[in-house]
Design an enzyme around this catalytic site. Structure first.
Site, PDB file in Angstrom:
ATOM      1  N   PHE A  24       0.661  -1.714  -0.950  1.00  0.00           N
ATOM      2  CA  PHE A  24      -0.217  -2.334  -0.154  1.00  0.00           C
ATOM      3  C   PHE A  24      -0.981  -1.651   0.492  1.00  0.00           C
ATOM      4  O   PHE A  24      -2.132  -1.409   0.950  1.00  0.00           O
ATOM      5  CB  PHE A  24      -0.090  -3.977   0.277  1.00  0.00           C
ATOM      6  CG  PHE A  24      -1.391  -4.883   0.101  1.00  0.00           C
ATOM      7  CD1 PHE A  24      -2.010  -4.944   1.230  1.00  0.00           C
ATOM      8  CD2 PHE A  24      -0.767  -5.574  -0.778  1.00  0.00           C
ATOM      9  CE1 PHE A  24      -2.777  -6.232   1.210  1.00  0.00           C
ATOM     10  CE2 PHE A  24      -1.837  -6.744  -0.611  1.00  0.00           C
ATOM     11  CZ  PHE A  24      -2.555  -6.740   0.225  1.00  0.00           C
ATOM     12  N   ALA A  54       4.760  -7.250  -0.907  1.00  0.00           N
ATOM     13  CA  ALA A  54       5.825  -7.138  -0.155  1.00  0.00           C
ATOM     14  C   ALA A  54       6.904  -8.243  -0.768  1.00  0.00           C
ATOM     15  O   ALA A  54       8.582  -8.568  -1.290  1.00  0.00           O
ATOM     16  CB  ALA A  54       6.162  -7.369   1.665  1.00  0.00           C
ATOM     17  N   GLU A  57       6.747  -9.392  -3.568  1.00  0.00           N
ATOM     18  CA  GLU A  57       7.572  -9.077  -4.940  1.00  0.00           C
ATOM     19  C   GLU A  57       8.681  -8.742  -4.921  1.00  0.00           C
ATOM     20  O   GLU A  57       9.435  -8.055  -5.981  1.00  0.00           O
ATOM     21  CB  GLU A  57       6.383  -8.885  -5.654  1.00  0.00           C
ATOM     22  CG  GLU A  57       5.539  -9.483  -6.634  1.00  0.00           C
ATOM     23  CD  GLU A  57       4.176  -9.658  -5.240  1.00  0.00           C
ATOM     24  OE1 GLU A  57       3.492  -8.879  -4.501  1.00  0.00           O
ATOM     25  OE2 GLU A  57       4.131 -10.847  -5.548  1.00  0.00           O
ATOM     26  N   ILE A  98       0.801  -6.058   7.437  1.00  0.00           N
ATOM     27  CA  ILE A  98      -0.079  -6.365   8.381  1.00  0.00           C
ATOM     28  C   ILE A  98      -0.561  -7.702   8.989  1.00  0.00           C
ATOM     29  O   ILE A  98      -1.275  -7.879   7.643  1.00  0.00           O
ATOM     30  CB  ILE A  98      -1.320  -5.252   8.172  1.00  0.00           C
ATOM     31  CG1 ILE A  98      -0.784  -3.838   8.220  1.00  0.00           C
ATOM     32  CG2 ILE A  98      -1.551  -4.507  10.028  1.00  0.00           C
ATOM     33  CD1 ILE A  98      -1.762  -2.093   8.191  1.00  0.00           C
ATOM     34  N   HIS A 134      -0.789 -16.630   5.840  1.00  0.00           N
ATOM     35  CA  HIS A 134       0.065 -16.021   4.930  1.00  0.00           C
ATOM     36  C   HIS A 134       0.536 -14.450   5.801  1.00  0.00           C
ATOM     37  O   HIS A 134       1.727 -13.554   4.684  1.00  0.00           O
ATOM     38  CB  HIS A 134      -1.253 -15.405   4.184  1.00  0.00           C
ATOM     39  CG  HIS A 134      -1.120 -15.092   2.484  1.00  0.00           C
ATOM     40  ND1 HIS A 134      -1.209 -13.564   1.852  1.00  0.00           N
ATOM     41  CD2 HIS A 134      -0.086 -14.884   2.378  1.00  0.00           C
ATOM     42  CE1 HIS A 134      -0.802 -13.507   1.128  1.00  0.00           C
ATOM     43  NE2 HIS A 134      -0.015 -14.924   0.467  1.00  0.00           N
TER      44      HIS A 134
HETATM   45  N1  LIG Z   1      -1.264  -9.344   3.184  1.00  0.00           N
HETATM   46  C1  LIG Z   1      -0.097  -7.920   2.114  1.00  0.00           C
HETATM   47  C2  LIG Z   1       0.246  -8.803   1.019  1.00  0.00           C
HETATM   48  N2  LIG Z   1       0.103  -9.346   0.459  1.00  0.00           N
HETATM   49  C3  LIG Z   1       0.071  -9.959  -1.062  1.00  0.00           C
HETATM   50  C4  LIG Z   1       1.602 -10.151  -1.576  1.00  0.00           C
HETATM   51  O1  LIG Z   1       2.738  -9.637  -1.189  1.00  0.00           O
HETATM   52  C5  LIG Z   1       1.913 -10.492  -2.670  1.00  0.00           C
HETATM   53  O2  LIG Z   1       1.506  -9.102  -3.554  1.00  0.00           O
HETATM   54  C6  LIG Z   1       0.645 -11.986  -3.098  1.00  0.00           C
HETATM   55  O3  LIG Z   1       0.967 -12.868  -2.410  1.00  0.00           O
HETATM   56  C7  LIG Z   1       0.754 -12.181  -4.440  1.00  0.00           C
HETATM   57  O4  LIG Z   1       2.322 -12.666  -4.619  1.00  0.00           O
HETATM   58  N3  LIG Z   1       1.439  -7.860   0.569  1.00  0.00           N
HETATM   59  C8  LIG Z   1       1.852  -7.038   1.248  1.00  0.00           C
HETATM   60  O5  LIG Z   1       2.697  -5.754   0.696  1.00  0.00           O
HETATM   61  N4  LIG Z   1       1.568  -6.195   2.739  1.00  0.00           N
HETATM   62  C9  LIG Z   1       0.389  -6.807   3.175  1.00  0.00           C
HETATM   63  O6  LIG Z   1      -0.175  -6.436   4.198  1.00  0.00           O
HETATM   64  C1  LIG Z   2      -0.151 -10.749   5.198  1.00  0.00           C
HETATM   65  C2  LIG Z   2      -1.527 -10.933   4.914  1.00  0.00           C
HETATM   66  O1  LIG Z   2      -1.582 -11.020   3.312  1.00  0.00           O
HETATM   67  C3  LIG Z   2      -2.563 -10.266   5.080  1.00  0.00           C
HETATM   68  O2  LIG Z   2      -3.152  -9.335   4.971  1.00  0.00           O
HETATM   69  C4  LIG Z   2      -3.790 -11.017   4.555  1.00  0.00           C
HETATM   70  O3  LIG Z   2      -4.854 -11.278   5.035  1.00  0.00           O
HETATM   71  P1  LIG Z   2      -5.967 -12.752   5.580  1.00  0.00           P
HETATM   72  O4  LIG Z   2      -4.685 -13.750   6.722  1.00  0.00           O
HETATM   73  O5  LIG Z   2      -6.685 -12.568   6.539  1.00  0.00           O
HETATM   74  O6  LIG Z   2      -5.995 -13.643   4.490  1.00  0.00           O
END
Ligand SMILES: Nc1c(NC[C@H](O)[C@H](O)[C@H](O)CO)[nH]c(=O)[nH]c1=O
Ligand SMILES: CC(=O)[C@@H](O)COP(=O)(O)O
Length: 139
Positions: A11, A42, A44, A68, A74
């Site tokens: 990511f 993460a 997945e 982060i 989320h």
């Molecule tokens: N926001 C972050 C994500 N978000 C994506 C999710 O992990 C996932 O791929 C999505 O929700 C689709 O299922 N992933 C990270 O690894 N780090 C982040 O900060």
């Molecule tokens: C960890 C996350 O999913 C984050 O990066 C998504 O950002 P947001 O909460 O502002 O949509």
């Protein structure tokens, strides 16, 4: 020689490169082979480990990722559910090291991914190898 699979969520590619450096160094220093697969995020990673474990081709797994915090809940979902998924697999007897950073900002990630103080990728790899050694001891 063990067969280790690193499952990385790129990511934040530049941060994951640091985690990957540490994990790869630890695995090679221990004299083992490794492969790397990449997933979108993460969330997945546990599913990818489960699919790979089904093949029987790997002895242990290392999860690498960086989560982060943003503006919404989320962050908690991604952080907690990826950790929970890995723990569930570990409780099923799959040797895993969790190198998924869950941090407030990029500075915290940089300080932990691989620096003079911290090497979370290497730590996760060493944890996976330790759990593999336990599995072999109890076999
Ligand atoms: N926001 C972050 C994500 N978000 C994506 C999710 O992990 C996932 O791929 C999505 O929700 C689709 O299922 N992933 C990270 O690894 N780090 C982040 O900060
Ligand atoms: C960890 C996350 O999913 C984050 O990066 C998504 O950002 P947001 O909460 O502002 O949509």
């Amino acid at each position: 020689m063990a067969r280790i699979l690193i499952v990385e969520a790129r990511f934040y590619a530049h941060l994951n490169d640091l985690l990957l450096e540490g994990a790869t160094a630890a695995i090679e220093e221990a004299g083992h082979k490794h492969e790397v697969i990449t997933v979108p995020g993460a969330l997945e990673i546990p599913g990818a480990v489960a699919l790979a474990a089904e093949t029987g081709r790997y002895d242990a797994f290392v999860a690498l990722g960086v989560v982060i915090r943003g503006e919404t809940y989320h962050f908690e979902v991604v952080s907690n559910e990826s950790a929970r998924g890995l723990m569930a697999l570990a409780m099923d007897g799959i040797p895993i090291g969790n190198g998924i950073l869950t941090v407030e900002d990029e500075a915290q990630a940089l300080a932990r991914a691989r620096s003079t103080e911290k090497d979370k990728g290497g730590e996760a790899a060493k944890a996976a190898l330790a759990m593999l050694a336990l599995k072999e001891r109890f076999a």
